[in-house]
Scaffold this motif. Structure first.
Motif, mmCIF file in Angstrom:
data_model
loop_
_atom_site.group_PDB
_atom_site.id
_atom_site.type_symbol
_atom_site.label_atom_id
_atom_site.label_comp_id
_atom_site.label_asym_id
_atom_site.label_seq_id
_atom_site.Cartn_x
_atom_site.Cartn_y
_atom_site.Cartn_z
ATOM 1 N N LYS A 87 3.904 -13.074 -23.224
ATOM 2 C CA LYS A 87 4.947 -13.973 -23.738
ATOM 3 C C LYS A 87 5.743 -14.569 -22.572
ATOM 4 C CE LYS A 87 8.321 -13.763 -27.323
ATOM 5 N NZ LYS A 87 9.472 -12.865 -27.533
ATOM 6 N N TYR A 88 6.044 -13.740 -21.588
ATOM 7 C CA TYR A 88 6.725 -14.228 -20.372
ATOM 8 C C TYR A 88 5.902 -15.319 -19.687
ATOM 9 C CZ TYR A 88 10.777 -11.107 -19.851
ATOM 10 O OH TYR A 88 11.982 -10.491 -19.994
ATOM 11 N N ILE A 127 11.268 -4.829 -16.619
ATOM 12 C CA ILE A 127 11.359 -5.138 -18.051
ATOM 13 C C ILE A 127 10.856 -3.927 -18.834
ATOM 14 C CG2 ILE A 127 10.655 -6.705 -19.912
ATOM 15 C CD1 ILE A 127 12.256 -8.164 -17.744
ATOM 16 N N ILE A 181 4.297 -8.389 -24.212
ATOM 17 C CA ILE A 181 5.552 -8.953 -23.711
ATOM 18 C C ILE A 181 5.306 -9.743 -22.422
ATOM 19 C CG2 ILE A 181 7.839 -8.337 -22.784
ATOM 20 C CD1 ILE A 181 7.956 -6.176 -24.946
ATOM 21 N N ALA A 182 4.467 -9.209 -21.557
ATOM 22 C CA ALA A 182 4.157 -9.921 -20.305
ATOM 23 C C ALA A 182 3.494 -11.265 -20.600
ATOM 24 C CB ALA A 182 3.267 -9.065 -19.426
ATOM 25 N N LYS A 201 8.308 -17.777 -17.581
ATOM 26 C CA LYS A 201 9.209 -16.867 -16.863
ATOM 27 C C LYS A 201 8.492 -16.174 -15.708
ATOM 28 C CE LYS A 201 12.010 -15.785 -20.934
ATOM 29 N NZ LYS A 201 12.225 -14.729 -21.950
ATOM 30 N N ILE A 202 7.168 -16.092 -15.811
ATOM 31 C CA ILE A 202 6.352 -15.626 -14.682
ATOM 32 C C ILE A 202 5.259 -16.678 -14.458
ATOM 33 C CG2 ILE A 202 6.789 -13.126 -14.911
ATOM 34 C CD1 ILE A 202 4.175 -12.873 -16.483
ATOM 35 N N GLU A 251 6.041 -18.548 -21.643
ATOM 36 C CA GLU A 251 7.354 -19.213 -21.541
ATOM 37 C C GLU A 251 7.682 -19.642 -20.112
ATOM 38 O OE1 GLU A 251 9.789 -16.196 -23.276
ATOM 39 O OE2 GLU A 251 9.101 -16.622 -25.339
ATOM 40 N N THR A 307 12.042 -7.212 -10.760
ATOM 41 C CA THR A 307 12.792 -7.183 -12.016
ATOM 42 C C THR A 307 12.058 -6.230 -12.943
ATOM 43 O OG1 THR A 307 13.343 -9.505 -11.710
ATOM 44 C CG2 THR A 307 13.679 -8.599 -13.919
ATOM 45 N N THR A 367 7.849 -9.258 -11.607
ATOM 46 C CA THR A 367 8.423 -8.769 -12.851
ATOM 47 C C THR A 367 7.508 -7.655 -13.344
ATOM 48 O OG1 THR A 367 9.209 -10.997 -13.302
ATOM 49 C CG2 THR A 367 9.233 -9.455 -15.141
ATOM 50 N N LEU A 399 -0.100 -13.502 -14.331
ATOM 51 C CA LEU A 399 -0.047 -12.146 -14.892
ATOM 52 C C LEU A 399 -1.230 -11.341 -14.363
ATOM 53 C CD1 LEU A 399 0.739 -9.934 -16.924
ATOM 54 C CD2 LEU A 399 -0.279 -11.310 -18.725
ATOM 55 N N PHE A 439 6.485 -4.826 -16.081
ATOM 56 C CA PHE A 439 6.592 -4.460 -17.497
ATOM 57 C C PHE A 439 6.118 -3.022 -17.661
ATOM 58 C CE2 PHE A 439 5.932 -8.933 -16.929
ATOM 59 C CZ PHE A 439 6.834 -9.540 -17.786
#
Lengths: 316, 316
Positions: B77-78, B48, B74-75, B83-84, B81, B46, B28, B87, B30
């Motif tokens: 936060k991913y 973002i 934002i990364a 989602k990744i 959550e 993906t 992902t 990081l 960013f």
């Protein structure tokens, strides 16, 4: 006495070193009676028997206060009285510094003595100070270290020494509050010409753009020993290389010598009125030879007088 | 975004890196709309789009508080959550740490996050922490760094990791008052087995007797960057060597890779509940590749769970 290398090894090596020096230099050797017993006389050597030795693991200040008849205390007295021109020691660093500070006057304007080491870089050697004399420090001390580093490099013939502050990033806000204050004070040196080039990181130091690296005694000691450690590590890896022609051997030998910190003359205790050189505790006869030759150069160039003149120019 | 290497270079390199990984890993990315525009789609990527970027020279805390829509915020936060899974960033270190601390919970028993870097030595890699997250620190923080270092090395399969405290001499009385206190506290780890081997100097670290080197973020950063600096300096000198056979070339290539810190996967931010990897600001596509592979290894070995179990064992 008191170094990790046995005094016998250093004694055994000294006649050959003395005989091969470019000029005749006389040596005064401070050692216990046991060590001096049965030592052959040498026209350039004077033996001074001492009663005590400060060991590596002794508390420096206590040892110096108690052991008035130790090799270091008596040698320092000789230096103060002008009976010797310079003092080289491989013993307890703290004791050497404590003894120097208690015995010798400070240079005008200097409140703390600092250990200065000259290190190889890609371009030119850099003077790093303090590499271990002061664990606690104030802003003014680091400014004085900068001035002493400038004076030292000027005495080596560098017309406009450039100064950097060892830090964790180039920006003015980096590091501890005290380093930020030192940064602001050092900027003031740049009124007429560019002297202070700002913060510098450990990785950039070896590019060789600077002449003086300012740091406190704790950080500077970590810096110096890390550099030594990785240089030794790489030297060992290079020893694996046995193939290749004469040219290759030559390059590797030069490189290894370049990286071998025992090739450098030892750290100079700056700030006291006397030439005091601290060698590694485990110094080899080769390191002793380099140290003696480096010390002779300092004497030939009248280092102490030059540094006093430089400090006077910078301070007043 | 925000690293010294342009995002385009990293983007250009990523498809080849992704296609050559041993397993299929999805990414992902960013980045700002400008950077994402005209990027070819890739089945594993993906995109973002983000609105802001934290620059290298911004004050970390201010930047993170203001720029809620930055790539790093934002990364993170991913990551929180789920989602990744991990990081990787080459941007502003302070901002990355601040964002992690504000977003992710701390691991049980840990009060400060620390950056852990794995470094080569003569024998085995050593985990050094903290290499830059904490400029100010207390005794308890360094004890926690030791525990995290032990947990990390255990997660790498080292049964009985040995710990050293980076200091200016081996004796217990060496260094600052806080280091003397840390020394006494670390000795307490040795109740059942020998874990803490005492103070260690920079030059001894590279002999490779230790698995964990404990230090504060300022000293550790100086240590790391000095090691990098002198390794780069020596690598340059080695580039002069052109003669010699195939065997020689091979040794030099291995040595240079061994010394090239971009070969290592980057520093791990230990102490937060998430896998956060900090790469060098000037990371190359090669370093990005190593970082991705190192991160995958951490995920495969369930690093975060293992470190939690280790910390629980050590603390309670």
């Amino acid at each position: 006495m008191g170094s990790d290398t046995s005094p016998e090894i250093l004694f055994d090596a000294l006649p050959a070193i003395a005989d091969n020096l470019p000029e005749k230099v006389s040596f005064t050797l401070f050692a216990t009676k046991e060590i001096l017993a049965d030592r052959p006389q040498h026209p350039l050597f004077t033996f001074i028997p001492v009663e005590e030795v400060v060991a590596m693991d002794e508390d420096p200040l206590t040892a110096i206060r108690k052991k008035k008849n130790s090799s270091i205390s008596i040698a320092m007295k000789y230096l103060k009285e002008g009976k010797i021109s310079a003092l080289i020691s491989g013993g307890n660093t703290g004791a050497l510094i404590a003894s120097a500070k208690l015995t010798l006057p400070m240079l005008p304007g200097i409140k703390r003595a600092a250990l200065l080491a000259l290190l190889p870089t890609e371009r030119k050697p850099i003077a790093v100070l303090d590499v271990g004399a002061n664990i606690s420090f104030k802003t003014e001390h680091l400014i004085q270290f900068a001035l002493m580093g400038i004076a030292y490099q000027k005495s080596r013939g560098i017309a406009n020494p450039k100064v950097g502050l060892l830090n964790i990033g180039p920006e003015a806000i980096k590091g501890t509050p005290i380093l930020r204050e030192v940064y602001q004070k050092l900027i003031e040196l740049n009124k007429e010409e560019s002297i202070f080039l700002g913060n510098i990181e450990g990785k950039a130091v070896f590019r060789g753009d600077l002449d003086v690296l300012v740091t406190d005694g704790f950080t500077g000691n970590i810096f110096l020993k890390t550099a030594e450690g990785i240089a030794a590590f790489i030297s060992k890896e290079l020893e694996q290389i046995e193939e290749g022609g004469e040219k290759l051997k030559e390059i590797l030998t030069t490189l290894k010598r370049h990286l071998d910190y025992s090739e450098y003359p030892g750290a100079i205790l700056c700030g006291v009125n006397g030439i005091v050189i601290k060698c590694h505790g485990d110094f080899s006869p080769q390191a002793l030879n380099n140290s003696i030759r480096g010390t002779i150069r300092l004497l030939e160039h009248d280092f102490l007088e030059k540094i006093k003149i430089q400090l006077a120019t910078l301070f007043f």
